[in-house]
Enzyme design. Structure first.
Site, PDB file in Angstrom:
ATOM      1  N   PHE A 158       0.829  -1.198   0.000  1.00 25.18           N
ATOM      2  CA  PHE A 158       0.000   0.000   0.000  1.00 25.18           C
ATOM      3  C   PHE A 158       0.869   1.255   0.000  1.00 25.18           C
ATOM      4  CE2 PHE A 158      -2.124  -3.279   2.496  1.00 25.18           C
ATOM      5  CZ  PHE A 158      -3.432  -3.268   2.049  1.00 25.18           C
ATOM      6  N   ASP A 159       0.425   2.268  -0.710  1.00 25.80           N
ATOM      7  CA  ASP A 159       0.925   3.615  -0.479  1.00 25.80           C
ATOM      8  C   ASP A 159       0.307   4.110   0.831  1.00 25.80           C
ATOM      9  OD1 ASP A 159       2.121   6.126  -0.933  1.00 25.80           O
ATOM     10  OD2 ASP A 159       0.337   6.852  -1.975  1.00 25.80           O
ATOM     11  N   GLY A 160       0.848   5.193   1.379  1.00 25.68           N
ATOM     12  CA  GLY A 160       0.348   5.697   2.658  1.00 25.68           C
ATOM     13  C   GLY A 160      -0.711   6.769   2.509  1.00 25.68           C
ATOM     14  N   PHE A 270      -1.393  -0.828  -4.185  1.00 29.28           N
ATOM     15  CA  PHE A 270      -2.422   0.214  -4.254  1.00 29.28           C
ATOM     16  C   PHE A 270      -1.791   1.587  -4.045  1.00 29.28           C
ATOM     17  CE2 PHE A 270      -4.631  -3.597  -2.661  1.00 29.28           C
ATOM     18  CZ  PHE A 270      -5.667  -3.695  -3.586  1.00 29.28           C
ATOM     19  N   ASP A 272      -2.470   6.083  -4.933  1.00 33.23           N
ATOM     20  CA  ASP A 272      -3.423   7.100  -5.399  1.00 33.23           C
ATOM     21  C   ASP A 272      -2.924   7.849  -6.629  1.00 33.23           C
ATOM     22  OD1 ASP A 272      -1.479   8.350  -3.588  1.00 33.23           O
ATOM     23  OD2 ASP A 272      -2.636  10.180  -3.899  1.00 33.23           O
TER      24      ASP A 272
END
Length: 301
Positions: A158-160, A270, A272
């Protein structure tokens, strides 16, 4: 005590390659598409971008066959009539998927809550945006996984900011620059970040991990973020405050993420930002989360 089940919803075009029939729909319309699917309903569909990921999710149930850890739900804009080909293909590939919603051209995101779903994967960016706006984790899957270096373990990265966490800090960075961002994170280091759209999904993964021996856990997670020290402290304290374990945390300070995701062996990543997803897609399966300030449409000049 019964384990909390992780529920993942996926669209038919993310599960199977429906490019040929979708081209019929685009060029000839809905009725031609309906006829095409009925005429070809005994022809098995080939795997789509999310197929191998679904296989890995379902493989988690082999460890507890009497009390499944995961359920996969099909959410499809197909009709029940055209959906027959999809279920025939599900049966052919041996996927244990029994629940579905076929909505005949209407976005199916409204059924997320009724199914208790934690995540929706689709190739339709509009459906994904509507699902996120309704308060659920969702992502547009852009490619399939080209590696499987850990066949017995599901690895999710995951991105943060704007994914696991809110875009609160990202807004400061975008609007006021890196210096203001770094100063804010130093000042707010002990204040947990608000949760982003994937917090509950990560929590559900963590719950499964707690049921297993850490040395043989079937799921491994990673945070792969452009943040660097000293902005790392707030992230660590946030996860601690949430009571959620993340197995690996990579603070890259703006370095490209692709090689690190390859080294981690991510089954899916994932993020954004579409640019980060496209870079990652050269190495692993990537999914775009159109959430937060980066994805807000700018007014025309």
């Amino acid at each position: 005590m019964r384990k909390q089940k992780l529920v993942v919803a996926i669209s038919s075009r993310a599960l199977f390659n429906l490019d040929e029939s979708h081209a019929v729909f685009e060029k000839q319309g809905k009725e031609a598409f309906l006829r095409y699917q009925i005429e070809h309903e005994d022809e098995v569909l080939q795997p789509g971008y999310g197929f191998s990921l679904v296989r890995k999710f379902l493989a988690l149930n082999e460890k507890t066959p009497d009390d499944p850890l995961v359920e996969i739900i099909l959410l499809s804009q197909n009709s029940a009539d055209t959906g027959l080909r999809i279920f025939n293909s599900i049966a052919h590939h041996g996927l244990h998927i029994t629940r579905a919603a076929f909505t005949s051209g209407v976005s199916p995101y409204g059924y997320m809550a009724a199914f208790g779903a934690h995540l929706f994967l689709s190739t339709n960016a509009d459906d994904v945006a509507k699902t996120l706006n309704a308060g659920f984790a969702a992502a547009t899957i852009l490619c399939g996984s080209s590696i499987d270096s850990h066949p017995d373990q599901l690895r999710i990265a995951f991105d943060g900011d704007s994914v696991l966490f809110s875009d609160e800090s990202e807004r400061i960075y975008q609007q006021r620059g890196l210096t203001a961002f770094a100063e804010n994170e130093r000042t707010e280091a002990k204040k947990p970040l608000p949760g982003g759209p994937f917090k509950d999904f990560l929590s559900a993964l963590h719950h499964i991990q707690t049921q297993c021996d850490p040395d043989t856990a079937p799921i491994r997670t990673a945070l792969v973020t452009a943040r660097a020290a000293p902005a790392h402290e707030r992230v660590v304290r946030t996860l601690r405050a949430w009571g959620i374990r993340i197995d690996e945390a990579l603070f890259l300070g703006g370095m490209p993420k692709g090689e690190f995701l390859k080294a981690f062996g991510a089954d899916i990543f994932f993020d954004d930002q579409e640019g980060h997803c496209e870079s990652a897609a050269q190495h692993v399966a990537a999914a775009h989360v159109p959430h937060g300030i980066i994805n807000q449409k700018k007014p025309d000049a």
